[in-house]
Structures are given as structure tokens and as C-alpha cells.
Design an enzyme around this catalytic site. Structure first.
Site, PDB file in Angstrom:
ATOM      1  CG  ASN A 146       1.065   4.824  -6.862  1.00 18.74           C
ATOM      2  OD1 ASN A 146       0.202   4.276  -7.533  1.00 18.74           O
ATOM      3  ND2 ASN A 146       2.360   4.571  -6.995  1.00 18.74           N
ATOM      4  N   PRO A 147      -2.242   6.428  -4.660  1.00 23.41           N
ATOM      5  CG  PRO A 147      -4.048   5.730  -3.325  1.00 23.41           C
ATOM      6  CD  PRO A 147      -2.993   6.784  -3.422  1.00 23.41           C
ATOM      7  CG  ASP A 174       1.589  -3.223 -11.908  1.00 24.92           C
ATOM      8  OD1 ASP A 174       1.776  -3.229 -10.689  1.00 24.92           O
ATOM      9  OD2 ASP A 174       1.221  -2.202 -12.526  1.00 24.92           O
ATOM     10  CB  ALA A 176       6.199  -3.742 -18.428  1.00 27.20           C
ATOM     11  NE  ARG A 177       7.876  -2.948 -11.650  1.00 25.01           N
ATOM     12  CZ  ARG A 177       7.407  -1.988 -10.856  1.00 25.01           C
ATOM     13  NH1 ARG A 177       6.219  -2.114 -10.288  1.00 25.01           N
ATOM     14  NH2 ARG A 177       8.123  -0.919 -10.610  1.00 25.01           N
ATOM     15  CG  HIS A 194       1.678 -11.480 -26.348  1.00 21.55           C
ATOM     16  ND1 HIS A 194       1.656 -10.190 -26.812  1.00 21.55           N
ATOM     17  CD2 HIS A 194       2.467 -12.183 -27.185  1.00 21.55           C
ATOM     18  CE1 HIS A 194       2.386 -10.119 -27.908  1.00 21.55           C
ATOM     19  NE2 HIS A 194       2.901 -11.310 -28.152  1.00 21.55           N
TER      20      HIS A 194
END
Ligand SMILES: NC(=O)c1ccc[n+]([C@@H]2O[C@H](COP(=O)([O-])OP(=O)(O)OC[C@H]3O[C@@H](n4cnc5c(N)ncnc54)[C@H](O)[C@@H]3O)[C@@H](O)[C@H]2O)c1
Length: 339
Positions: A146-147, A174, A176-177, A194
Site C-alpha cells: 500500500n498504497p 474490498d 469480497a468484503r 455479485h
């Protein structure tokens, strides 16, 4: 006396032909080099070994004892997962790698944003990419440090490789979260949800509600039919905010995030090593797509053995297109600070 059973001569000729073909096939091993054997690199190495996707996993770290220890520890698990060579390595390993995954560098401290890591990690990434280029590596380079979007842009510029070959993990984690939180809220298996987070892997990222569906039903049609939601809009806002705050919460609790990112990396690595043509929101340098240029950020891409084979230019809503442009402005600002 010759054996005159029907079919046998044909069968033995076929066997001979197969043996001859096998002689001419050269075995190509799928070699993955992981730079950085800390929390993210080692968790990814373990998940990759268990997935059976790689034939060789090589760990590199500035702390060679750490790389050696992690490689040995993981290799001792060999009886419990598909055969794979695991060892500590050096810069020469870049020369015949298929995939190099860059997880080396400083991580966020509690309350620190990803962009605040920039100057420290840019130096590290510059050094490592310099070595990779020196070794004339044919690999796809996957940046995780990161970043991630700014460093992907930097790595691509420094390497001068085709843009598809230098990619960032982007908003795959993100997304997936986002899918997990939606699945929990709706009471539906995350596999049937999805949904994509787009833009910066960081504070300005946003959910693409226009691309969100549950088992083919667009979210706007699904929500009114679902008795669980009284105020869909408020719930959507809370879920989007929870996705953005996820890393901060986990880092407050345990100092690092490693499991979900390790699995997200296996997903990306699988798409590359198995030439899957999967649609993933990796970070890629835009050259006019979505009306944006000279910036790397997470958008839906087709990922194959070449890395990003194609950027999907999906039509976003006006507010989503504006949010993407706002991410690009923030990231271009950070790129400019690199000098
Ligand atoms: N993109 C994502 O989705 C995502 C998710 C989680 C973490 N990260 C990032 O991944 C990076 C690593 O996180 P971590 O938790 O594994 O950190 P960590 O501190 O556990 O591990 C980093 C490792 O990098 C090594 N290192 C430092 N400089 C090096 C160099 N020049 N060459 C080789 N190795 C070097 C260190 O010795 C250390 O072992 C951080 O920048 C973190 O913010 C990204």
C-alpha cells in the site's frame, strides 16, 4: 505366435505415439515469487500452497531469516497439500518467474490511512522493481503493498512493461468484503452475491450499486421483495461504509489484515496461472477508459496469463462515474507527490 486379438496392434501404436509426444513436451513449472514474507506474504504463500495452483513458491524478504523460517515452516506442511516446491530465494529467481507478488513494505498503523505509507513504500518498490527489470523477468507483476494503486502506477512506469503485465490487487479484497456483508444482510450465500467496489483501494472507494445483483436479480429489484430491509437506502449506506472501514477495524483489533487478502491474492494468482479470463477489479493503468488517464485504479478487468488482458468498459451511473473520477483525482495528487 503373434497375438491376433482385434484392436491390440492399434492400441500399442497409440501408446507409442503418446510416448513420442511426451518426449517432445517440455514441462513448464508455474513459479510464483513472493517478495515480503510478513503477515500478508506468508498467509498468501500458505493459501497458494493449499490451492495447488503453483508448482514452485519462492519467498524473498529483506529479513532473510524470516523468509527462511517461513519457507521451512510451510514446507513441513507438504504432506497435507498438493506437491509444490517451497524455498527461500534471491533476486535471480525473478528471471524465470511466472508471477511476482510484491507484499514488501511498511503496513498501516492504527488510524493511519494507506496514502500515508506512500513515501516509505515508494522507495522499497522502486528498489525491487529495479532488480526485477535487471533480471529481464518475463513475469506478471502483482503489487499488493500500500498504497497499492499509486505503487502499481509507479511500478508500471519504472518497469516500462506493457500495462497489462503490471497490476495491483486493487479492490478485489474490498469487493469480497462487500459481497460478504451483503450476503450476511440478505441471508444469501456470498457466492450468489455479485458486487464490486471500484476506484481506490482506500478511503475514496465506492460500491457500484448499478452492477450489484443477487442470483441475477438487480439489487433494486431484490431489496423491495426482501422482508429484511425496511429502509434499503440506509442499509446500503451502512454496508458501503462498513466495507471502507473494515481494514481500520481489523488493524485496531490485531495490528494487520492477512487472511482475506491472502485469499484474494490466490484468486488473482489462479486467474493468471490458469489463464482463466476471470473478471476481477484489479488495479490497472487507465489510458482513456472511463474518460480517465495516467492513473491506476480498480475497475473490472479480464485477467489471464498476460495479466490484464482487457479492461471492461461497463456503463456506470452518473454518480458512480463521478465517484471514479474523484478517486482518480486523489490518486493523481498522490502520484504527483512522488516527484
Ligand atoms: N492491497 C491490499 O489489499 C493489502 C491488504 C493488506 C495489506 N496490504 C499491504 O501489504 C504490505 C505488507 O503488509 P504486512 O502486513 O505483510 O506487513 P509486514 O510488516 O508483516 O511484512 C512486510 C515485510 O516486508 C519486508 N520488507 C521490507 N522492505 C523490504 C525490501 N526492500 N525487500 C524485501 N522485503 C522487504 C519486511 O522485512 C517484512 O517482513 C503493507 O504495505 C500493507 O499495507 C495490502
Amino acid at each position: 505366435m503373434s497375438d491376433c486379438r482385434p484392436g491390440l496392434p492399434v492400441f500399442s501404436m497409440t501408446l507409442k505415439r503418446i510416448a513420442k509426444m511426451n518426449e517432445s513436451i517440455t514441462w513448464i513449472s508455474r513459479k510464483v515469487v513472493i517478495v515480503g514474507a510478513g503477515a500478508v506474504g506468508s498467509t498468501f504463500a500458505c493459501a497458494l500452497a493449499m490451492s495447488g495452483t503453483a508448482d514452485e513458491i519462492v519467498l524473498l524478504d529483506a529479513n532473510r531469516d524470516l523468509a527462511q523460517g517461513q519457507a521451512l515452516d510451510l514446507a513441513h506442511g507438504q504432506p497435507f497439500f498438493p506437491p509444490v516446491q517451497i524455498r527461500e530465494g534471491g533476486n535471480a529467481d525473478y528471471a524465470d518467474a511466472h508471477l511476482i507478488v510484491l507484499t514488501a513494505g511498511a503496513k498501516q498503523q492504527s488510524g493511519e490511512s494507506r496514502l500515508e505509507l506512500l513515501q516509505r513504500n515508494a522507495l522499497i518498490v522502486r528498489d525491487i522493481v529495479g532488480e526485477i527489470v535487471l533480471q529481464n523477468s518475463p513475469a506478471v507483476l502483482l503489487v499488493v503493498t500500500n498504497p497499492v494503486d499509486v505503487l502499481t502506477y509507479l511500478a508500471r512506469k519504472q518497469s516500462a512493461w506493457p500495462r497489462g503485465r503490471v497490476i495491483g490487487s486493487g479492490t478485489v479484497l474490498d469487493s469480497a468484503r462487500f459481497r460478504y456483508l451483503l450476503s450476511q444482510h440478505c441471508g444469501v450465500d456470498a457466492h450468489n452475491v455479485h458486487a464490486y467496489m471500484l476506484g481506490e483501494h482506500g478511503d475514496s472507494e465506492f460500491p457500484a450499486w448499478s452492477l450489484t445483483h443477487i442470483a441475477g436479480v438487480p439489487i433494486e429489484q431484490y431489496c423491495p421483495r426482501c422482508a429484511k430491509c425496511e429502509d434499503g437506502k440506509a442499509v446500503h449506506g451502512r454496508i458501503a461504509e462498513a466495507v471502507k472501514r473494515s481494514a481500520y477495524h481489523i488493524i485496531d483489533y490485531k495490528g494487520a489484515t492477512n487472511f482475506a487478502v491472502g485469499l484474494a491474492l490466490v484468486r488473482i494468482a489462479g486467474a493468471i496461472l490458469r489463464n482463466e479470463h476471470s473478471v476481477l477489479t484489479v488495479s490497472t493503468v487507465l489510458q482513456g477508459e472511463y474518460g480517465l488517464s495516467d492513473v491506476s485504479l480498480g475497475v473490472p478487468c479480464i485477467v489471464s496469463q498476460q495479466g490484464v488482458e482487457r479492461i471492461l468498459s461497463v456503463s456506470l451511473r452518473r454518480n458512480e462515474q463521478d465517484a471514479l473520477a474523484a478517486c482518480a483525482d486523489i490518486l493523481r495528487d498522490a502520484i504527483a507527490r512522488l516527484g
